[in-house]
Design a protein around this motif. Structure first.
Motif, short mmCIF file in Angstrom:
data_model
loop_
_atom_site.label_atom_id
_atom_site.label_comp_id
_atom_site.label_asym_id
_atom_site.label_seq_id
_atom_site.Cartn_x
_atom_site.Cartn_y
_atom_site.Cartn_z
N LEU A 1 0.80 -1.21 0.00
CA LEU A 1 0.00 0.00 0.00
C LEU A 1 0.85 1.28 0.00
O LEU A 1 0.60 2.19 -0.79
CB LEU A 1 -0.93 0.00 1.22
N SER A 2 1.84 1.30 0.81
CA SER A 2 2.68 2.51 0.88
C SER A 2 3.35 2.77 -0.45
O SER A 2 3.41 3.92 -0.92
CB SER A 2 3.75 2.36 1.97
N VAL B 1 0.78 4.13 -2.95
CA VAL B 1 0.46 5.54 -2.69
C VAL B 1 1.62 6.42 -3.15
O VAL B 1 1.42 7.47 -3.78
CB VAL B 1 0.15 5.76 -1.20
N GLN C 1 0.58 9.99 2.09
CA GLN C 1 0.62 8.76 2.88
C GLN C 1 -0.47 8.75 3.95
O GLN C 1 -0.92 7.69 4.37
CB GLN C 1 1.99 8.60 3.56
N ALA D 1 -3.67 6.84 2.93
CA ALA D 1 -3.49 5.45 2.48
C ALA D 1 -4.72 4.60 2.77
O ALA D 1 -5.09 3.72 1.99
CB ALA D 1 -2.25 4.85 3.15
N ASN E 1 -6.65 2.43 0.15
CA ASN E 1 -6.82 1.00 0.36
C ASN E 1 -8.29 0.61 0.21
O ASN E 1 -8.62 -0.37 -0.46
CB ASN E 1 -6.30 0.61 1.75
#
Length: 185
Positions: free
Chosen positions: A137-138, A141, A148, A151, A155
């Protein structure tokens, strides 16, 4: 077939046996041949009588006629064989139809199994995509140049997108199924 009142247990001589058993029963033998057969087969008793049992056996073995019905034993045998063949043919037809039905059932079971496997695969793919998305995910992004701190929203949006795609892929719809080998049936 003979009338019951003309049948005796023994006939006085060959002439009476011929008249009352052979002629009355319409058996296919001439008088002279019958007399010769009586002598040859030793059907004439010491007192010159001819026994009914001997005449019945003569009709069956020599003339190949059922003395009761008057029907040829060969015809009777052929009729019996024909009936047997007809029964065997009917049984074969029933077995063929039952076999075809079992094959059709087996084909449908294959379709159901295939759909079950596809649904399991779709669920596995969805879970796998969501797991990888959560792990990465990070990075996702960052690749988007996003913030961040958002996120979680990203998600959830990704989860909704994947869920929507998977639902569309596996939703129930009308299907036309064609089996290979239907030309054989």
């Amino acid at each position: 077939m003979m009338a019951p009142d003309t049948i005796k247990q023994a006939y006085r001589n060959r002439a009476e046996a011929f008249d009352q058993f052979v002629s009355a029963g319409q058996l296919p033998v001439k008088r002279a041949k019958f007399y010769e057969d009586c002598k040859r087969l030793k059907m004439v008793q010491l007192d010159k009588t001819i026994l009914l049992a001997d005449l019945m056996a003569y009709a069956k073995t020599e003339l190949r006629i059922d003395p009761v019905s008057g029907q040829s034993l060969a015809d009777k045998s052929r009729a019996s064989e024909k009936e047997d063949l007809e029964i065997r043919k009917l049984r074969a037809d029933v077995e063929a139809k039952e076999s075809a039905n079992r094959k059709e059932d087996d084909r449908w079971m294959e379709v159901v199994e295939h759909e079950r496997q596809m649904a399991a695969f779709a669920g596995l793919m969805e879970e796998s995509l969501l797991t990888i998305a959560a792990i990465k995910l990070s990075e996702l992004v960052y690749l988007c140049g996003g913030d961040q701190r958002r996120a979680g929203e990203f998600n959830q949006g990704l989860r909704d997108l994947i869920a929507s795609a998977m639902s569309e892929a596996v939703k129930e719809q009308t299907r036309t199924i064609t089996f290979d080998g239907d030309d054989d049936a």
